[in-house]
Design a protein around this motif. Structure first.
Motif, PDB file in Angstrom:
ATOM      1  N   PRO A   1      10.414  -7.409   3.932  1.00 55.47           N
ATOM      2  CA  PRO A   1       9.174  -7.769   3.233  1.00 55.47           C
ATOM      3  C   PRO A   1       7.964  -6.961   3.689  1.00 55.47           C
ATOM      4  CG  PRO A   1      10.393  -9.740   3.840  1.00 55.47           C
ATOM      5  CD  PRO A   1      11.081  -8.599   4.510  1.00 55.47           C
ATOM      6  N   GLU A   2       7.804  -6.772   5.008  1.00 59.08           N
ATOM      7  CA  GLU A   2       6.638  -6.041   5.494  1.00 59.08           C
ATOM      8  C   GLU A   2       6.691  -4.582   5.077  1.00 59.08           C
ATOM      9  OE1 GLU A   2       4.308  -4.957   9.665  1.00 59.08           O
ATOM     10  OE2 GLU A   2       5.804  -6.552   9.634  1.00 59.08           O
ATOM     11  N   ASP A   3       7.893  -3.985   5.154  1.00 56.91           N
ATOM     12  CA  ASP A   3       8.033  -2.592   4.731  1.00 56.91           C
ATOM     13  C   ASP A   3       7.730  -2.452   3.242  1.00 56.91           C
ATOM     14  OD1 ASP A   3       8.719   0.160   4.830  1.00 56.91           O
ATOM     15  OD2 ASP A   3      10.760  -0.304   4.185  1.00 56.91           O
ATOM     16  N   ALA A   4       8.198  -3.417   2.441  1.00 55.64           N
ATOM     17  CA  ALA A   4       7.914  -3.384   1.002  1.00 55.64           C
ATOM     18  C   ALA A   4       6.418  -3.479   0.740  1.00 55.64           C
ATOM     19  CB  ALA A   4       8.648  -4.531   0.302  1.00 55.64           C
ATOM     20  N   ALA A   5       5.744  -4.370   1.466  1.00 58.43           N
ATOM     21  CA  ALA A   5       4.297  -4.519   1.283  1.00 58.43           C
ATOM     22  C   ALA A   5       3.555  -3.252   1.689  1.00 58.43           C
ATOM     23  CB  ALA A   5       3.795  -5.712   2.093  1.00 58.43           C
ATOM     24  N   ARG A   6       3.985  -2.618   2.773  1.00 56.06           N
ATOM     25  CA  ARG A   6       3.328  -1.382   3.216  1.00 56.06           C
ATOM     26  C   ARG A   6       3.533  -0.249   2.208  1.00 56.06           C
ATOM     27  NH1 ARG A   6       1.267  -1.538   8.210  1.00 56.06           N
ATOM     28  NH2 ARG A   6       1.925  -3.224   9.621  1.00 56.06           N
ATOM     29  N   GLN A   7       4.733  -0.169   1.620  1.00 58.74           N
ATOM     30  CA  GLN A   7       4.973   0.849   0.607  1.00 58.74           C
ATOM     31  C   GLN A   7       4.099   0.622  -0.624  1.00 58.74           C
ATOM     32  OE1 GLN A   7       8.976   2.098  -0.383  1.00 58.74           O
ATOM     33  NE2 GLN A   7       9.778   1.162   1.482  1.00 58.74           N
ATOM     34  N   ALA A   8       3.981  -0.645  -1.032  1.00 60.64           N
ATOM     35  CA  ALA A   8       3.132  -0.958  -2.185  1.00 60.64           C
ATOM     36  C   ALA A   8       1.676  -0.624  -1.895  1.00 60.64           C
ATOM     37  CB  ALA A   8       3.278  -2.438  -2.549  1.00 60.64           C
ATOM     38  N   LEU A   9       1.225  -0.936  -0.677  1.00 61.69           N
ATOM     39  CA  LEU A   9      -0.151  -0.632  -0.295  1.00 61.69           C
ATOM     40  C   LEU A   9      -0.393   0.881  -0.316  1.00 61.69           C
ATOM     41  CD1 LEU A   9      -2.909  -1.555   0.787  1.00 61.69           C
ATOM     42  CD2 LEU A   9      -1.943  -1.421   3.100  1.00 61.69           C
ATOM     43  N   ALA A  10       0.571   1.650   0.196  1.00 59.27           N
ATOM     44  CA  ALA A  10       0.426   3.106   0.201  1.00 59.27           C
ATOM     45  C   ALA A  10       0.353   3.651  -1.215  1.00 59.27           C
ATOM     46  CB  ALA A  10       1.596   3.735   0.956  1.00 59.27           C
ATOM     47  N   LYS A  11       1.172   3.096  -2.119  1.00 61.37           N
ATOM     48  CA  LYS A  11       1.127   3.527  -3.514  1.00 61.37           C
ATOM     49  C   LYS A  11      -0.222   3.228  -4.144  1.00 61.37           C
ATOM     50  CE  LYS A  11       4.910   5.438  -5.175  1.00 61.37           C
ATOM     51  NZ  LYS A  11       4.861   6.718  -5.924  1.00 61.37           N
ATOM     52  N   HIS A  12      -0.740   2.040  -3.860  1.00 59.51           N
ATOM     53  CA  HIS A  12      -1.992   1.622  -4.478  1.00 59.51           C
ATOM     54  C   HIS A  12      -3.167   2.440  -3.965  1.00 59.51           C
ATOM     55  CE1 HIS A  12      -4.428  -1.902  -6.235  1.00 59.51           C
ATOM     56  NE2 HIS A  12      -3.820  -1.269  -7.198  1.00 59.51           N
ATOM     57  N   ARG A  13      -3.098   2.893  -2.727  1.00 57.75           N
ATOM     58  CA  ARG A  13      -4.184   3.666  -2.137  1.00 57.75           C
ATOM     59  C   ARG A  13      -4.044   5.170  -2.368  1.00 57.75           C
ATOM     60  NH1 ARG A  13      -5.095   0.809   3.815  1.00 57.75           N
ATOM     61  NH2 ARG A  13      -6.246  -1.011   3.057  1.00 57.75           N
ATOM     62  N   ASP A  14      -2.882   5.596  -2.840  1.00 54.07           N
ATOM     63  CA  ASP A  14      -2.638   7.024  -3.029  1.00 54.07           C
ATOM     64  C   ASP A  14      -3.466   7.532  -4.208  1.00 54.07           C
ATOM     65  OD1 ASP A  14      -1.730   9.573  -3.333  1.00 54.07           O
ATOM     66  OD2 ASP A  14       0.359   9.034  -3.740  1.00 54.07           O
ATOM     67  N   PRO A  15      -4.403   8.463  -3.987  1.00 56.13           N
ATOM     68  CA  PRO A  15      -5.240   8.952  -5.094  1.00 56.13           C
ATOM     69  C   PRO A  15      -4.457   9.691  -6.162  1.00 56.13           C
ATOM     70  CG  PRO A  15      -5.607  10.258  -3.115  1.00 56.13           C
ATOM     71  CD  PRO A  15      -4.781   9.090  -2.696  1.00 56.13           C
ATOM     72  N   GLY A  16      -3.243  10.150  -5.849  1.00 59.94           N
ATOM     73  CA  GLY A  16      -2.438  10.843  -6.838  1.00 59.94           C
ATOM     74  C   GLY A  16      -1.425   9.953  -7.531  1.00 59.94           C
ATOM     75  N   SER A  17      -1.419   8.668  -7.222  1.00 59.71           N
ATOM     76  CA  SER A  17      -0.420   7.766  -7.784  1.00 59.71           C
ATOM     77  C   SER A  17      -0.668   7.523  -9.264  1.00 59.71           C
ATOM     78  CB  SER A  17      -0.440   6.432  -7.036  1.00 59.71           C
ATOM     79  OG  SER A  17       0.440   5.500  -7.654  1.00 59.71           O
ATOM     80  N   ILE A  18       0.441   7.402 -10.038  1.00 61.31           N
ATOM     81  CA  ILE A  18       0.323   7.031 -11.452  1.00 61.31           C
ATOM     82  C   ILE A  18       0.710   5.570 -11.652  1.00 61.31           C
ATOM     83  CG2 ILE A  18       0.713   9.369 -12.281  1.00 61.31           C
ATOM     84  CD1 ILE A  18       3.598   8.537 -12.922  1.00 61.31           C
ATOM     85  N   ALA A  19       0.860   4.828 -10.555  1.00 64.00           N
ATOM     86  CA  ALA A  19       1.160   3.393 -10.642  1.00 64.00           C
ATOM     87  C   ALA A  19      -0.143   2.639 -10.863  1.00 64.00           C
ATOM     88  CB  ALA A  19       1.864   2.921  -9.364  1.00 64.00           C
ATOM     89  N   CYS A  20      -0.688   2.788 -12.044  1.00 60.78           N
ATOM     90  CA  CYS A  20      -2.028   2.263 -12.355  1.00 60.78           C
ATOM     91  C   CYS A  20      -2.000   1.444 -13.637  1.00 60.78           C
ATOM     92  CB  CYS A  20      -3.046   3.394 -12.464  1.00 60.78           C
ATOM     93  SG  CYS A  20      -3.148   4.444 -11.004  1.00 60.78           S
ATOM     94  N   VAL A  21      -0.992   0.589 -13.790  1.00 61.16           N
ATOM     95  CA  VAL A  21      -0.879  -0.267 -14.967  1.00 61.16           C
ATOM     96  C   VAL A  21      -1.091  -1.710 -14.531  1.00 61.16           C
ATOM     97  CG1 VAL A  21       0.590  -1.002 -16.872  1.00 61.16           C
ATOM     98  CG2 VAL A  21       0.723   1.351 -16.035  1.00 61.16           C
ATOM     99  N   TYR A  22      -1.982  -2.415 -15.211  1.00 61.63           N
ATOM    100  CA  TYR A  22      -2.382  -3.761 -14.807  1.00 61.63           C
ATOM    101  C   TYR A  22      -2.243  -4.733 -15.973  1.00 61.63           C
ATOM    102  CZ  TYR A  22      -4.565  -1.054 -11.080  1.00 61.63           C
ATOM    103  OH  TYR A  22      -4.787  -0.192 -10.048  1.00 61.63           O
ATOM    104  N   ASP A  23      -1.854  -5.973 -15.665  1.00 62.37           N
ATOM    105  CA  ASP A  23      -1.889  -7.070 -16.633  1.00 62.37           C
ATOM    106  C   ASP A  23      -3.168  -7.861 -16.383  1.00 62.37           C
ATOM    107  OD1 ASP A  23       0.538  -6.525 -17.910  1.00 62.37           O
ATOM    108  OD2 ASP A  23       1.672  -7.531 -16.343  1.00 62.37           O
ATOM    109  N   VAL A  24      -4.010  -7.956 -17.405  1.00 61.30           N
ATOM    110  CA  VAL A  24      -5.337  -8.550 -17.252  1.00 61.30           C
ATOM    111  C   VAL A  24      -5.481  -9.722 -18.212  1.00 61.30           C
ATOM    112  CG1 VAL A  24      -7.825  -8.120 -17.288  1.00 61.30           C
ATOM    113  CG2 VAL A  24      -6.247  -6.275 -16.640  1.00 61.30           C
ATOM    114  N   SER A  25      -5.974 -10.851 -17.689  1.00 69.19           N
ATOM    115  CA  SER A  25      -6.213 -12.032 -18.514  1.00 69.19           C
ATOM    116  C   SER A  25      -7.430 -12.764 -17.970  1.00 69.19           C
ATOM    117  CB  SER A  25      -4.997 -12.964 -18.503  1.00 69.19           C
ATOM    118  OG  SER A  25      -4.716 -13.392 -17.182  1.00 69.19           O
TER     119      SER A  25
END
Length: 270
Positions: free
Chosen positions: A92-116
């Motif tokens: 779980p911690e490794d998964a959370a750290r990977q997700a955090l790195a993706k979210h902070r990566d300025p070159g990441s294309i993981a930028c899709v959000y569900d908004v309500s």
């Protein structure tokens, strides 16, 4: 005193506007999940959904399926934003750290959000900010953490080496998850059943004018039951670039093999 019912959220496919007169309520309580077998008017369905947070109003589309009937969110106010990503991790911690790195990566294309709407009065809509510039602004316009003009040559070269080493570390850490996701997505799109547990993927080299690189168009996926599949992963968005970076750092001469292992995640060059 009774315990208040927790606020439960669910995501449904946004529906197009239509003239259906049949509305029902979709319960998202774990033990009562599903569409209730009672018809409502639009006004009555919306009233019940506002009064009972675990109910979502749905309407019958011409094709027969039920769709979230709440309006799309608009205008100023409090919003609920969800972002999710699939990663292959050691825990779980490794998964959370990977997700955090993706979210902070300025070159990441993981930028899709569900908004309500935060109060649950709207359906969720998908917002795709898939270019880094839309999220972070052009990279050339972002302020650097240090003033490189004040560094002498030795410090500047040290900074370059440290930055390249960190980029290599991040690429190596993310590569197993990216390869695994690319293989499973490729099989799903091709309608090919997954023959078993995916254990590793092997890449050979191919020659270009500027050197040797890992060949993503001819990858061998290896499964626990000793099944092997030859796959073309060149259409995956991020993977070819990650493999190209790894190729340059590995200083390939031709004939090497890259084995990407998943449990635990490791990279082998032989």
């Amino acid at each position: 005193m009774s315990t208040p019912e927790p606020r439960t959220t669910a995501t449904a496919t946004p529906c197009a506007e239509h003239d259906s007169e049949e509305f029902r309520l979709w319960s998202v309580r774990p033990r009562q999940a599903g569409v209730m077998d009672i018809s409502f008017t639009r006004e009555s369905a919306m009233w019940h959904a506002e009064k009972y947070p675990h109910l979502i109003p749905v309407s019958r589309m011409p094709e027969g399926q039920w769709e979230d009937a709440r309006p799309a969110p608009t205008g100023p106010g409090e919003y609920h934003v969800e972002w999710a990503i699939e990663v292959h991790a050691n825990g779980p911690e490794d998964a959370a750290r990977q997700a955090l790195a993706k979210h902070r990566d300025p070159g990441s294309i993981a930028c899709v959000y569900d908004v309500s709407r935060h109060d649950g009065t709207s359906r969720a809509v998908q917002v795709d900010l898939n270019t880094p510039e839309e999220v972070n602004g052009p990279l050339r316009d972002r302020p650097l953490p240090v003033d490189v003009k004040q560094l002498d040559d030795s410090a500047l070269y040290a900074l370059m080496a440290a930055a390249e080493e960190e980029l290599r570390r991040r690429t190596d850490a993310a590569l197993p998850g990216a390869v695994r996701a690319a293989v499973l997505e490729h099989l799903e799109q091709a309608g090919t059943p997954v023959p078993g547990e995916l254990t590793s993927v092997t890449f050979s080299t191919t020659h270009y004018d500027n050197g040797e690189f890992w060949n993503e168009s001819s990858a061998t996926a290896n499964f626990a039951n000793r099944t092997h599949l030859e796959l073309d992963l060149s259409d995956d968005g991020e993977l070819p670039g990650m493999l190209a970076d790894h190729s340059e750092w590995s200083e390939l001469s031709g004939g090497e093999l890259l084995t990407v292992q998943f449990d635990p995640p490791r990279l082998y060059v032989s």
